[in-house]
Write an enzyme that holds these catalytic residues in place. Sequence first.
Site, mmCIF file in Angstrom:
data_model
loop_
_atom_site.group_PDB
_atom_site.id
_atom_site.type_symbol
_atom_site.label_atom_id
_atom_site.label_comp_id
_atom_site.label_asym_id
_atom_site.label_seq_id
_atom_site.Cartn_x
_atom_site.Cartn_y
_atom_site.Cartn_z
ATOM 1 N N GLU A 1 0.904 10.802 -2.162
ATOM 2 C CA GLU A 1 1.742 9.611 -2.290
ATOM 3 C C GLU A 1 1.243 8.558 -1.311
ATOM 4 O OE1 GLU A 1 6.488 8.576 -2.754
ATOM 5 O OE2 GLU A 1 5.811 10.633 -2.546
ATOM 6 N N GLU B 1 11.558 13.653 6.361
ATOM 7 C CA GLU B 1 12.044 12.875 5.222
ATOM 8 C C GLU B 1 13.482 13.252 4.867
ATOM 9 O OE1 GLU B 1 10.656 11.712 0.684
ATOM 10 O OE2 GLU B 1 9.817 13.499 1.628
#
Length: 749
Positions: free
Chosen positions: A352, A633
């Site tokens: 990502e 995260e």
Amino acid sequence: MSVTWSASMITPYADLGSAPLFRKEIELDADHGSVESAVLHVSSLGVFEAAINGRPVGDDVLSPGWSSYEWRVRYRSYDVAALLEERNVLTVSVGNGWYRGRLGFAGMRELYGDRLGLIAQLEIGFADGHRQTVVSDETWTAIASDILADDLYDGQTIDARRRDPDWYTFGGSQRWVLNARTLDFDPAKLTPYVGPPVIRHETLAPVKIWSSPSGRTLVDFDQNLVGWLRFTVRGPRGSEIRIRHAEVLEDGELGVRPLRDAQATDRFILSGGDDFFEPTKTFHGFRYAEITGWPGELTADSVEAVVVHSELRRTGLFECSDPELNQFHRNVVWGTRGNFLDLPTDCPQRNERLGWTGDIAAFAPSAAYLFDVNAFLSDWLLDLALEQRHHEGLVPFVIPDVLKLLRDPAGFPSRDSTAVWSDAAVWVPWTLYQAYGDRGILERQYESMAAHVRRVGTLTSPNGLWDTGFQFGDWLDPDAPPDKPADAKADKGVVATACLYHSARLVASTASLLGRSEDAAEFTALADRTRLAFNSQYVSADGTILSDCTTVYTLAIVFGLLSAPLETAAGNRLAELAAKSGHRISTGFAGTPFITDALTQTGHLDTAYALLMQRECPSWLYPVTMGATTVWERWDSMLPDGSINPGQMTSFNHYALGAVADWMHRVVGGIAPLEPGYSRVRIAPRPGGGLTWAKTSLETPHGLVQVSWRVDDGGRLAVEASLPEGVTGVLSLEGSPDRELASGPSSFG
């Protein structure tokens, strides 16, 4: 430096099967005296490293980084006078980088183009005024290099057997050589860097080397970092060393599932002699490495980890009496470093690594305290404005907007403005103005700021609410299922409408600052309508807000949506909900940056501290108790039993949930701007949470501001502060009237 380009963008005539090494032999023009100046301007479609006579021209790596290639390709300029001899070899290697390598989570590559390219222009000035210019053109050659494969996600393969000293020797012969040909390229796209380059910062040695349960050799660097390993080694010719990277361990082995399909693996093929390896055309987010094929004994002196990120000057420090809170703050710092690699990314390890707008919208105030990010974020905002300008005011989810190039990623929402994420167009420039006091950022970004709010104004329902279209909402609410991160408690329309109001107010203020009175009136009117709609549709007479959860009260309070009585009621309800949760976190991306401010603002400082100091999951300090060295995260990226969160999306290096550091700097530490750029400073520490002392400092545009405080055994507070020359401030302590502060040191209590 402005450059008049006469060079051409060149590419190998055919695919060489490796990262090409472009080469040009250069003889200095004779009889013109000494070289007085020599500047090399370079850019590429891909990432480049340039050398003259085998010596690097600069300290940067991964240049020219990642920009919105359709409209802007950055170049770097190097002073190379000290490197030139009478006869020279200029070489530039080019790797796939962001231009041609894999990007995004859909397994695609070559999203910008299928040909690597180089453009270079060497301008030499002599003592007698003569100028010699060497430009990239079809007289250059391209050599098949020792880099057999390179990808940011998958890693790099280097074959030392292919290295040839003739590459860097004038008149030397080479193998695997092709002529270069020109590419169709508009040099008007070329622009100098606004932000800093990516460089190597420091190296870390292993703290532990051991065998895993499966017999694999593992190395621990004791810090989740971004970069690569480098080393010198001797082993049998043709043998291979393989290095895999991961952030965490699971069941005693590398925890690679969070990487998804990113291979994060470097391979090095030995020549039989002394080989030096450094994979500079990739990067990895890791703490642990698995090393296979090492010849002989692997020791702590065998390898080192190189920390890589954009060149940022550290400006803000924080320390207090609680070691775990200090570790959390260090985690925020390391998370910033790892994700500020050319652009502000969400994560540095999996498939990502994109410039998600929501993450930096939440985190910009913390970043602007910790580091001088003015140029870094200003550069990124240029790409944001470009993407937006070409898409009717839409601020995409990521900048550069690579998602528009993906071919229908399964299950991904349709593209349109979305709260928090698209609000980065407003929140980030406003943050930079507050931090550095330069109105230029508002002038440069004003059209982008205004276009965002105007577009959202067209997306509202007839009742004035922004309750249409896709919203991330309070993304990663800890109560959401692992596989449904958008399923938050907070109503998405409440979150979005609150954000519209906040952005409209900020753009109205910006318009007033810039003397745009008609625009200021337009955006003030939109803000007023939005506030009225929010209160009439979402707020009950007793102050209850639709969905009745921590995030909706937080945003309503901090963004100023409520009347004074309703704000008091909202603060009380927010504190009640926080206590009901056992002072565990119950907010996601939208609420987390602001919840401690909302509690503080409404008189619930003790509750804010109770959230900050909580150790049980979910909380800011829970990852610290689990050994984290960066911010995660998810609140529970690793579960208490040491297993990795079962969701398909989790990272152990995300800075967004570390946005509470901004509150720590202002409220725990006590430093905040009274005027943009800290030309006047508010010194207002608010001790609590059992802390007995704290100290903080900030290198502002006007000089160093310092604050320290201590609470003695009798509960008496002593504060010391220092303001730079020419800067005044206000000291605000609970239970005492505010007092003016002059430049220089001051002591109280």
